[in-house]
Design a protein around this motif. Structure first.
Motif, PDB file in Angstrom:
ATOM      1  N   GLY A  12      14.623   6.333 -23.474  1.00 14.94           N
ATOM      2  CA  GLY A  12      15.714   5.982 -22.545  1.00 14.94           C
ATOM      3  C   GLY A  12      15.498   6.601 -21.176  1.00 14.94           C
ATOM      4  N   PHE A  13      14.980   7.844 -21.167  1.00 16.45           N
ATOM      5  CA  PHE A  13      14.702   8.517 -19.900  1.00 16.45           C
ATOM      6  C   PHE A  13      13.662   7.735 -19.092  1.00 16.45           C
TER       7      PHE A  13
ATOM      8  N   ILE B  35      15.187   4.603 -17.710  1.00 18.16           N
ATOM      9  CA  ILE B  35      16.168   4.817 -16.633  1.00 18.16           C
ATOM     10  C   ILE B  35      15.508   5.225 -15.308  1.00 18.16           C
ATOM     11  N   ILE B  36      14.344   5.870 -15.376  1.00 17.63           N
ATOM     12  CA  ILE B  36      13.697   6.260 -14.104  1.00 17.63           C
ATOM     13  C   ILE B  36      12.746   5.171 -13.580  1.00 17.63           C
TER      14      ILE B  36
ATOM     15  N   PRO C 200      13.089   2.017 -12.337  1.00 13.60           N
ATOM     16  CA  PRO C 200      13.309   1.411 -11.002  1.00 13.60           C
ATOM     17  C   PRO C 200      12.920   2.369  -9.880  1.00 13.60           C
ATOM     18  N   GLY C 201      13.181   3.647 -10.082  1.00 17.94           N
ATOM     19  CA  GLY C 201      12.819   4.637  -9.065  1.00 17.94           C
ATOM     20  C   GLY C 201      11.317   4.783  -8.935  1.00 17.94           C
TER      21      GLY C 201
END
Lengths: 343, 72
Positions: free
Chosen positions: B42-43, B46-47, B49-50
């Motif tokens: 999940g981490f 979640i990162i 797009p960055g």
């Protein structure tokens, strides 16, 4: 802090916070849709979607920007600050729904690329009544997007706190763009002055809140302290500091938090290593000074995060003499053990 | 015309970012931030797009970390 990253750092408090955000958003959307259908039965699904998400995003943005100054003015607002990051991502999500559906609705029905159409369908940049307000909203959305995708501690560490903070301060530029986007859009599409009045009230409230909070901080920063010969400075009476809480003093342009814990006073640097949160505005939880922003913790006697975490802040010497608190503003190296001053 | 050029440049930039993601996750991320050890899937999601947007910053950090490790 320093253990493995998780996707979302949820705990019980954050889940409650997020539950409130969800309840607020659902209630707002339900009310907006019901009232629109009641007073404007001809409104289409797209119009309702675009307007409900945009007004909700603007409302959330005002709440987000109010939280900082409100907590500086009154500590009762501190719980709102704790999970502001999730509020920001929620705001971006609604702004994105508004932006995407607006582009679909207004720019995807011709042969031109929708993004090109956004910038080229109206080029009246010299005219206030016909200004291409959608481009302003688009730029604001890009800023919110950059903020949302970096709303994780991984980015704070890897972009560096200064770059991260600077990027997130662009929220004020985005806010100005949003205000202009709404105002110029209202001029073109709305006869009802209610939108302008609501937004004007919101902006005026934000400006007043920021001015009041700034004035309060300036007062603290400008406090004059009488220097004693051996480098200690008289700062306050001991009973002015509540148990498990702190008072912040700005000496030689450094903010120092003096905490009261188990009948002793301890002094540490006021700036949290995580995002520069004001440690002196937090409280002692489980024997640790707890940052009000994101819950980072430090032991009062040495300014170190409890193991396995590795963050450290500077510590200072404190003395108590006849109920008077004296503080030495010379910082010890980060994480240096100090015994504190017995009360 | 200028808008078209800007949009094409932005698209190419983001495409490079998309291609950068798997290489970075497999080889690079551990070199620049040891905290990622044991992090959840999940981490990484979640990162992502960055990583796509800020790939030049991460690439620079990755190269710097490799250079520092080579000196040690």
């Amino acid at each position: 802090m320093s253990t493995a990253y998780s996707a979302v750092g949820w705990n019980r408090q954050k889940k409650i916070y997020d539950g409130w955000i969800a309840a607020f958003c659902i209630t707002y959307l339900a009310l907006f849709i019901s009232l629109t259908l009641l007073f404007n039965s001809e409104a289409t699904f797209e119009t309702i979607l675009i307007r409900s998400t945009s007004t909700l995003a603007v409302l959330l943005l005002h709440i987000i920007l109010s939280i900082g100054p409100l907590t500086r003015l009154n500590k009762k607002f501190m719980p709102l600050l704790y999970n502001r990051r999730h509020l920001g991502v929620t705001m971006f999500s609604f702004a994105a729904v508004h932006g995407i559906f607006s582009i679909i609705q207004f720019h995807s029905l011709s042969n031109t690329n929708p993004f090109l159409s956004l910038f080229l369908s109206n080029t009246n940049y010299g005219s206030v009544p016909a200004f291409p307000f959608q481009t302003l909203g688009f730029i604001a959305l890009i800023i919110f997007f950059l903020m949302a995708i970096t709303s994780h501690d991984f980015w704070l560490h890897n972009l560096s706190p200064i770059v991260w903070k600077t990027l997130h301060m662009f929220v004020y530029a985005a806010y100005i763009l949003v205000v202009m986007h709404v105002m110029l859009g209202v001029i073109q599409y709305e006869k009802n002055p209610a939108f302008v009045l609501i937004l004007f009230t919101g902006s005026a409230s934000l400006i007043i809140l920021h001015l009041l909070a700034g004035q309060k901080e300036r007062k603290i920063d400008k406090m004059k302290f009488k220097l004693k010969e051996d480098g200690f400075v008289y700062v306050c009476e001991a009973d002015e500091i509540e148990d498990s809480r702190a008072k912040i003093f700005c000496i030689d342009q450094e903010r120092i938090a003096v905490y009261r814990h188990e009948n002793k006073l301890y002094a540490i640097h006021n700036v949290c290593k995580h995002q520069g949160g004001p440690l002196g505005e937090g409280k002692i939880v489980d024997g640790c000074i707890t940052c009000p922003w994101h819950g980072y913790q430090y032991l009062p006697q040495n300014g170190q995060s409890p193991p396995p975490f590795k963050e450290k802040v500077s510590t200072y010497d404190v003395l108590v003499n006849n109920n008077k608190v004296w503080l030495n503003p010379t910082a010890y190296a980060e994480g240096t053990e100090r015994k504190g001053a017995s009360l | 015309m200028i808008i078209s050029v800007i949009l094409i440049i932005a698209l190419i930039y983001l495409l490079i970012g998309v291609l950068f993601v798997p290489f970075f996750y497999i080889k690079g991320i551990r070199h620049i931030d040891e905290t990622v050890k044991g992090s959840s899937i999940g981490f990484y999601i979640i990162i992502s797009p960055g990583v796509i947007v800020f790939w030049p910053v991460l690439l620079r950090k990755w190269r710097k970390a490799l250079k520092e490790q080579a000196y040690e």
